[in-house]
Scaffold this active site. Sequence first.
Site, PDB file in Angstrom:
ATOM      1  N   ALA A 194       0.632  -1.050  -0.069  1.00  0.00           N
ATOM      2  CA  ALA A 194       0.245   0.215  -0.589  1.00  0.00           C
ATOM      3  C   ALA A 194       0.748   1.679   0.058  1.00  0.00           C
ATOM      4  O   ALA A 194       0.559   1.801   0.706  1.00  0.00           O
ATOM      5  CB  ALA A 194      -1.270  -0.065   0.693  1.00  0.00           C
ATOM      6  N   GLY A 200       2.057   2.412  -2.943  1.00  0.00           N
ATOM      7  CA  GLY A 200       2.468   3.453  -4.084  1.00  0.00           C
ATOM      8  C   GLY A 200       1.230   4.924  -3.821  1.00  0.00           C
ATOM      9  O   GLY A 200       0.551   5.168  -2.698  1.00  0.00           O
ATOM     10  N   GLN A 205       8.205   1.899   2.873  1.00  0.00           N
ATOM     11  CA  GLN A 205       9.078   2.298   1.378  1.00  0.00           C
ATOM     12  C   GLN A 205       9.063   3.324   1.915  1.00  0.00           C
ATOM     13  O   GLN A 205       8.316   4.256   1.616  1.00  0.00           O
ATOM     14  CB  GLN A 205       8.158   1.241   0.495  1.00  0.00           C
ATOM     15  CG  GLN A 205       8.685   1.017  -0.555  1.00  0.00           C
ATOM     16  CD  GLN A 205       8.407   1.053  -1.451  1.00  0.00           C
ATOM     17  OE1 GLN A 205       7.019   1.309  -2.220  1.00  0.00           O
ATOM     18  NE2 GLN A 205       9.230   0.332  -3.236  1.00  0.00           N
ATOM     19  N   HIS A 237     -47.217  16.761  13.833  1.00  0.00           N
ATOM     20  CA  HIS A 237     -47.179  17.970  12.225  1.00  0.00           C
ATOM     21  C   HIS A 237     -45.559  18.543  13.063  1.00  0.00           C
ATOM     22  O   HIS A 237     -46.349  19.000  14.388  1.00  0.00           O
ATOM     23  CB  HIS A 237     -47.856  18.597  12.039  1.00  0.00           C
ATOM     24  CG  HIS A 237     -49.500  17.437  12.294  1.00  0.00           C
ATOM     25  ND1 HIS A 237     -49.923  16.919  11.215  1.00  0.00           N
ATOM     26  CD2 HIS A 237     -50.670  17.926  13.164  1.00  0.00           C
ATOM     27  CE1 HIS A 237     -50.801  16.882  11.131  1.00  0.00           C
ATOM     28  NE2 HIS A 237     -51.293  16.872  12.587  1.00  0.00           N
ATOM     29  N   ALA A 295     -53.105  26.301  23.144  1.00  0.00           N
ATOM     30  CA  ALA A 295     -52.504  26.906  21.892  1.00  0.00           C
ATOM     31  C   ALA A 295     -52.207  27.494  21.931  1.00  0.00           C
ATOM     32  O   ALA A 295     -52.326  28.945  22.763  1.00  0.00           O
ATOM     33  CB  ALA A 295     -53.741  27.091  20.517  1.00  0.00           C
TER      34      ALA A 295
HETATM   35  C1  UD1 Z   1       1.268  -4.777 -11.071  1.00  0.00           C
HETATM   36  C2  UD1 Z   1       1.759  -5.813 -11.742  1.00  0.00           C
HETATM   37  C3  UD1 Z   1       0.841  -6.169 -12.033  1.00  0.00           C
HETATM   38  C4  UD1 Z   1      -0.858  -6.761 -12.504  1.00  0.00           C
HETATM   39  C5  UD1 Z   1      -0.938  -5.930 -11.357  1.00  0.00           C
HETATM   40  C6  UD1 Z   1      -1.854  -6.503 -11.018  1.00  0.00           C
HETATM   41  C7  UD1 Z   1       4.042  -6.016 -10.535  1.00  0.00           C
HETATM   42  C8  UD1 Z   1       5.505  -5.562 -11.200  1.00  0.00           C
HETATM   43  N1  UD1 Z   1       2.875  -5.556 -11.952  1.00  0.00           N
HETATM   44  O1  UD1 Z   1       0.854  -3.884 -11.727  1.00  0.00           O
HETATM   45  O2  UD1 Z   1       1.549  -7.787 -13.020  1.00  0.00           O
HETATM   46  O3  UD1 Z   1      -1.429  -7.361 -13.203  1.00  0.00           O
HETATM   47  O4  UD1 Z   1      -0.309  -5.473 -10.399  1.00  0.00           O
HETATM   48  O5  UD1 Z   1      -3.092  -5.577 -10.191  1.00  0.00           O
HETATM   49  O6  UD1 Z   1       3.840  -6.154  -9.570  1.00  0.00           O
HETATM   50  N2  UD1 Z   1       3.377  -0.657  -4.657  1.00  0.00           N
HETATM   51  C9  UD1 Z   1       4.157  -0.407  -3.602  1.00  0.00           C
HETATM   52  N3  UD1 Z   1       5.538   0.049  -4.049  1.00  0.00           N
HETATM   53  C10 UD1 Z   1       5.832   0.334  -4.789  1.00  0.00           C
HETATM   54  C11 UD1 Z   1       5.173  -0.113  -5.837  1.00  0.00           C
HETATM   55  C12 UD1 Z   1       3.843  -0.562  -5.764  1.00  0.00           C
HETATM   56  O7  UD1 Z   1       3.819  -0.472  -2.643  1.00  0.00           O
HETATM   57  O8  UD1 Z   1       7.224   1.009  -5.118  1.00  0.00           O
HETATM   58  C13 UD1 Z   1       2.145  -1.322  -4.559  1.00  0.00           C
HETATM   59  C14 UD1 Z   1       0.825  -0.243  -4.428  1.00  0.00           C
HETATM   60  O9  UD1 Z   1       0.662   0.516  -3.504  1.00  0.00           O
HETATM   61  C15 UD1 Z   1      -0.255  -1.422  -5.101  1.00  0.00           C
HETATM   62  C16 UD1 Z   1       0.993  -2.347  -5.343  1.00  0.00           C
HETATM   63  O10 UD1 Z   1       1.679  -2.496  -4.752  1.00  0.00           O
HETATM   64  O11 UD1 Z   1      -0.613  -1.476  -4.086  1.00  0.00           O
HETATM   65  C17 UD1 Z   1       0.603  -2.110  -7.533  1.00  0.00           C
HETATM   66  O12 UD1 Z   1       1.094  -1.942  -7.699  1.00  0.00           O
HETATM   67  P1  UD1 Z   1       1.409  -0.989  -8.910  1.00  0.00           P
HETATM   68  O13 UD1 Z   1       2.018   0.033  -9.347  1.00  0.00           O
HETATM   69  O14 UD1 Z   1      -0.393  -0.678  -9.037  1.00  0.00           O
HETATM   70  O15 UD1 Z   1       1.269  -2.366  -9.602  1.00  0.00           O
HETATM   71  P2  UD1 Z   1       0.743  -2.969 -11.161  1.00  0.00           P
HETATM   72  O16 UD1 Z   1       1.203  -1.887 -11.780  1.00  0.00           O
HETATM   73  O17 UD1 Z   1      -0.952  -2.690 -11.219  1.00  0.00           O
END
Ligand code: UD1
Length: 450
Positions: free
Chosen positions: A9, A11, A72, A361, A421
């Site tokens: 979570a 991203g 992260q 009412h 009233a």
């Molecule tokens: C990822 C998969 C893809 C899959 C898709 C399904 C990879 C490389 N690709 O792509 O194959 O089809 O999910 O939804 O894994 N996150 C972090 N840190 C980061 C990057 C991401 O915590 O550095 C978390 C995001 O918050 C998210 C999850 O990882 O909850 C997925 O990341 P996201 O960037 O959405 O991956 P996709 O490009 O969707």
Amino acid sequence: MIVSTVILAAGQGTRMRSSLPKVLHCLAGKPFIEYSLLAAESLGGETPIVVVGHGADAVRSYVGERARFAVQVRQHGTAHALLTAEPLLAGQSDLVVVISADMPLLISSTLRKLVEIQTANPGPMTMLTVLSKDSHGFGHVVRSEDGSVKAIVEEAVATPEQLAIEELNAGVYCFSAQWLWPALHRIKVSPTGEYYLTDTVGLAAKKGLRVEALTLSDSEEAIGINTRQHLAEAEAILRKRINTAWMLEGVTIIDPNTTYIGPDVRIGKDCIIYPGTHLSGTCEIGEECTLGPNAILTDTRVGSLCQIGASVLEGAVAEDRVKIGPFCHLLPGAYLAAGVALGNHVEIANSYLAPGVQVPHFSFIGDTTVGENVTIEAGAVVCNYESQFDQPAEIGSESVIGAGTMIVSPVKIGDGIYTHAGTIVEADVPSEIPPAASPNPLEGSQEESE
Ligand code: UD1
Ligand code: CA
């Protein structure tokens, strides 16, 4: 078998165009990370790990004690994200389940199946896949002749043949922990500058280790939320699931498309819910009630056999056989005992109305205790606000408060009082002493016969 779950979570969720962290956007009234937490908790393993980054403080404060956190700081991809959990988990579990917080529609039985398959797999991982013509930017799944998964190819680096593959990576995995942690360190940076968790598949396959896949029968489960449009789509699916479940439990929903029921609401059987009704928070509804059209209830408890018309009830309680509305507003602390009837345009705040009270009412009643069978006629108002404080009032049982009466709190009106009233009541009124009852001949004869 010790199972740990990691929820990614960190991203940013750029495409939400929001200052709120993506996973705190609400779905059916709850920040959608809630659904990942519930799915993780349903596996019954160790306390889940949430990898936080963007908006870390806000996410942490929502999740609280329900998870441990890995941070992260910079988002270098999904493999990099999972590695931040290594210090918390290495050597601590047999299996590691990885889910993304942006997939709130995933159901717990799917995760359990994934764990089952991996438990029987001699290889190091099992992944979840979904069949879809529209790739949604998901990675494409390449299978080998024996049916195991050989590679996942991300859109950004896929060939035209690979882009044509309709089996997609849902982004949910169950790994053997012992294999996972060293493998993550071997992942090389991708052409896009990220460390892809999906490269674990290639690492395993190259060593001849078997990667299993569970293919979802319901592709809705794999919906990932990247935009507010996805959020609305997920909302519609979740609402539909909730409404369908209640219909199966014996609740009539006239129009499921315009009925909004939160995940923590409880409804008794044979209730009928009319269109435009919203039940949210911790509402509890008894049996055989009719709600709506356009009833809006939040954190409200309603008994059985109640009728609630277009009205707003917040933090209120109504016992059995209460009738409300249309167009009433109940505020927190409103408590309507059995058989109370409110007509239209009645507002009740922080007040107890005893059994049988009628307010037909437009009235306001605040900070008041109303005795049994009192009738409050049209336009009577409790003026409870004075010197910056809400002041209490009491109305004794069997009293009739005449139309347009102004009850200026703090004040006590006794039992059996009738106000004319337009009366303004500013001082206490003692109970009316009923005239000595004439002896009841029937009661007398019964006593004699005993
Ligand atoms: C990822 C998969 C893809 C899959 C898709 C399904 C990879 C490389 N690709 O792509 O194959 O089809 O999910 O939804 O894994 N996150 C972090 N840190 C980061 C990057 C991401 O915590 O550095 C978390 C995001 O918050 C998210 C999850 O990882 O909850 C997925 O990341 P996201 O960037 O959405 O991956 P996709 O490009 O969707
Ligand atoms: Ca995603």
